[in-house]
Design a protein around this motif. Sequence first.
Motif, PDB file in Angstrom:
ATOM      1  N   ILE A 243       2.713   1.098  -5.691  1.00 49.12           N
ATOM      2  CA  ILE A 243       1.571   1.982  -5.966  1.00 49.12           C
ATOM      3  C   ILE A 243       1.383   2.159  -7.468  1.00 49.12           C
ATOM      4  CG2 ILE A 243       0.707   4.357  -5.743  1.00 49.12           C
ATOM      5  CD1 ILE A 243       2.088   4.352  -2.902  1.00 49.12           C
TER       6      ILE A 243
ATOM      7  N   ALA B 111       4.831   7.785  -8.618  1.00 51.58           N
ATOM      8  CA  ALA B 111       4.312   7.994  -7.261  1.00 51.58           C
ATOM      9  C   ALA B 111       5.482   8.299  -6.334  1.00 51.58           C
ATOM     10  CB  ALA B 111       3.568   6.752  -6.775  1.00 51.58           C
TER      11      ALA B 111
ATOM     12  N   ASN C 295       6.211   8.910  -1.896  1.00 51.23           N
ATOM     13  CA  ASN C 295       5.561   8.710  -0.607  1.00 51.23           C
ATOM     14  C   ASN C 295       6.542   8.949   0.540  1.00 51.23           C
ATOM     15  OD1 ASN C 295       3.509   8.151   1.152  1.00 51.23           O
ATOM     16  ND2 ASN C 295       3.727   5.933   1.012  1.00 51.23           N
TER      17      ASN C 295
ATOM     18  N   PHE D 226      -6.132  -3.094  -5.878  1.00 51.93           N
ATOM     19  CA  PHE D 226      -5.087  -3.322  -4.881  1.00 51.93           C
ATOM     20  C   PHE D 226      -5.177  -4.749  -4.332  1.00 51.93           C
ATOM     21  CE2 PHE D 226      -3.877  -3.680  -0.441  1.00 51.93           C
ATOM     22  CZ  PHE D 226      -2.519  -3.405  -0.539  1.00 51.93           C
TER      23      PHE D 226
ATOM     24  N   ASN E  90      -2.536   1.247  -8.590  1.00 51.97           N
ATOM     25  CA  ASN E  90      -3.366   2.439  -8.374  1.00 51.97           C
ATOM     26  C   ASN E  90      -4.093   2.894  -9.639  1.00 51.97           C
ATOM     27  OD1 ASN E  90      -4.432   4.543  -6.851  1.00 51.97           O
ATOM     28  ND2 ASN E  90      -2.784   5.924  -7.443  1.00 51.97           N
TER      29      ASN E  90
ATOM     30  N   TRP F 198       0.829  -1.216   0.000  1.00 53.87           N
ATOM     31  CA  TRP F 198       0.000   0.000   0.000  1.00 53.87           C
ATOM     32  C   TRP F 198       0.863   1.266   0.000  1.00 53.87           C
ATOM     33  CZ3 TRP F 198      -5.254   0.382  -0.399  1.00 53.87           C
ATOM     34  CH2 TRP F 198      -5.814   1.648  -0.143  1.00 53.87           C
ATOM     35  N   THR F 199       2.035   1.198   0.639  1.00 56.87           N
ATOM     36  CA  THR F 199       2.831   2.406   0.875  1.00 56.87           C
ATOM     37  C   THR F 199       4.084   2.532   0.011  1.00 56.87           C
ATOM     38  OG1 THR F 199       4.020   1.340   2.701  1.00 56.87           O
ATOM     39  CG2 THR F 199       2.011   2.568   3.264  1.00 56.87           C
TER      40      THR F 199
ATOM     41  N   SER G 227       0.680  10.960  -6.550  1.00 61.26           N
ATOM     42  CA  SER G 227       0.518   9.949  -7.592  1.00 61.26           C
ATOM     43  C   SER G 227       0.065  10.680  -8.849  1.00 61.26           C
ATOM     44  CB  SER G 227      -0.556   8.922  -7.231  1.00 61.26           C
ATOM     45  OG  SER G 227      -0.194   8.186  -6.098  1.00 61.26           O
TER      46      SER G 227
END
Length: 144
Positions: free
Chosen positions: A32, A47, A49, A134, A36, A26-27, A59
């Motif tokens: 991603i 992306a 983060n 996801f 996504n 997820w991170t 993103s």
Amino acid sequence: MSITEKSNITVEAMVNAPVEKVWKLWTSPDDITKWNSASDDWHTPSATNDLRVGGRFTSRMEAKDGSMGFDFGGVYSEVKSYEVIKYTMDDERKVSVLFSEEDAKTKVTETFEAEDTNSVEMQRNGWQAILDNFKKYAEAKKGQ
């Protein structure tokens, strides 16, 4: 002067993977970019983060045919590893993502404030499609 209360929309999925794997996928910016999107004709070519309170994420979401695209981003207000991520989007709407492990599976629950342009149903369907993508990605990804 009147204050309009925003509607909250919730989407969720049960992912057949442990919370540590779900959290990482997820991170991680690299991951991603692979999950996504709400449909096969869209993608996320980039992306970033910075997963910490006050950190920023972005993103770039684009139609694969290049006809349109937009940047999605925000700033984190709460991060508790393997439990919760809260952030404020660039348009000031609030989002909460909860992760709860149940029998080696992970329930991901996203709650977000609706925007005023698109219908609640359209927003829910779009966010649910991304979450479903996801889930599919996380369950197919080996290792972690």
